[in-house]
Design a protein around this motif. Sequence first.
Motif, PDB file in Angstrom:
ATOM      1  N   SER A 330       0.831  -1.206   0.000  1.00 54.67           N
ATOM      2  CA  SER A 330       0.000   0.000   0.000  1.00 54.67           C
ATOM      3  C   SER A 330       0.865   1.255   0.000  1.00 54.67           C
ATOM      4  O   SER A 330       0.598   2.217  -0.742  1.00 54.67           O
ATOM      5  CB  SER A 330      -0.932  -0.015   1.214  1.00 54.67           C
ATOM      6  OG  SER A 330      -1.882   1.021   1.139  1.00 54.67           O
ATOM      7  N   ALA A 418      -3.533   0.997  -4.243  1.00 59.94           N
ATOM      8  CA  ALA A 418      -3.110   1.251  -2.857  1.00 59.94           C
ATOM      9  C   ALA A 418      -4.179   0.833  -1.863  1.00 59.94           C
ATOM     10  O   ALA A 418      -3.868   0.493  -0.713  1.00 59.94           O
ATOM     11  CB  ALA A 418      -2.779   2.735  -2.681  1.00 59.94           C
ATOM     12  N   ALA A 419      -5.452   0.846  -2.297  1.00 57.58           N
ATOM     13  CA  ALA A 419      -6.543   0.490  -1.390  1.00 57.58           C
ATOM     14  C   ALA A 419      -6.734  -1.016  -1.265  1.00 57.58           C
ATOM     15  O   ALA A 419      -7.255  -1.496  -0.250  1.00 57.58           O
ATOM     16  CB  ALA A 419      -7.840   1.142  -1.869  1.00 57.58           C
TER      17      ALA A 419
END
Length: 448
Positions: A330, A418-419
Amino acid sequence: MNLADSRRVSVLLGSLFGIAGMGSSSAAIAVPLMADDLGVSVGVGTWTITLYALMLAVATPVYGRIADLVGVRLPLLVGISLMTAGATLSALAPNFEMLLVARVMQGVGAAAVPTLGVAVLSARYDGAVRGLAFGRLAGVAAALSCLGPLAGGAVEGQLGWRAVMALPILGLVLIPFLWHALHKDGTGARLDVLGAFLVAGTSAGLVLLVQSPSTGWSVALAGVLLMGLGVPAVTLRVRRRPNGFLPISVISNSVVVRSAIAGAPVPAGWFGILIAVPAVMIGHGWEPWQVGLLLAPSAAVALVVPRLAGPMLTRFGGPRSLAVAGLVTSIAMLLAALGADRHAPVVLGASVIFVTIAFGVGQPALMDAVGDAVPVDVRGVALGVATLLFLVGGSIGSAVVGGLGDLVGMPQGLLVLAALPLAGLVALAPLLRTPATRSPVGTSRTHV
């Protein structure tokens, strides 16, 4: 088996894995140039990476199951032969459509390497030696994959993008040195071909849907249909054939399922960055070899990661190590989004280093967790199912960057990636509350 043997075999398998990985990492550097030469956009050109990653994913359980049935030697030889043929045809493809067909063949062949490599190590070693071997395999594989853009850039500069597509044929050279370590004993049971077909189609539907923004509504519709028909069909097949392609003892094991879901965002980030960094930097005037140099430091990092991954697995276990890999992924995606938005090469280079660390920890952590959670007689297919979900994550990563990146911009696509690790941590949470102790292989039977 002693430590020296595990070191040699894991390095050879990691090298083979890395060469297979060059099918994506070195090819990614050539996508902008290949797309221009064949008259397609960069977003459409990324299908060469997405389809390769998808085939790499959906064929891995097939090889895992075949290894359970007939041993490792024959399926690995067949896989490397297909990978070589696909790489050769990719280099000779007269148009984009033929290139896609060749890349599918190459991915189907390369799929033999991840599952069968870890199956060899799982069968040959145990305890701390196995953890070190897993970490070494992942480190060498990641290092060579990280050098893929540099090798691809250098080869492209001298011989053109077609020669870059041919690099994976080097895998043939390693087979004679591994031959003695490849066991050839299996149970002789039958392969559930229909089950394999249904799983492959359902997985393909998900990836088509994700990348459809770069190609239009017809691809999105195909993805929806494949998933809409595939999910209930796979469910029905599992109920009718509980010991088939997806054994119910494997897919109902919470350690396998949760670990695979948590591990998938790691290769999603890896494949996403491999496409994003060359696209951003070549779009701003960099030469392919310069992009390769930017990514080269991550290769040195990848070689060091096994020194971290092995002890981490021994001390904390697979699930906790997977959690660390997800968090680092992330962070890497956030850095990549920032670097793509600001056109900052140093930030982009740092993001590749972070995702390399995550991959070097996450892949062996997943294999270690799954290998300890299932009986020996289905270990090959369990590793294959876990690797399927792991590498489908990779194809989703390239699809997000190629699809959403084309539609809303590269930084926004990277923010989506990233999520994903945060969702993986939610799936992993129940395993993090249990003590990090190792049970004998095949005795852990925690179910959903």
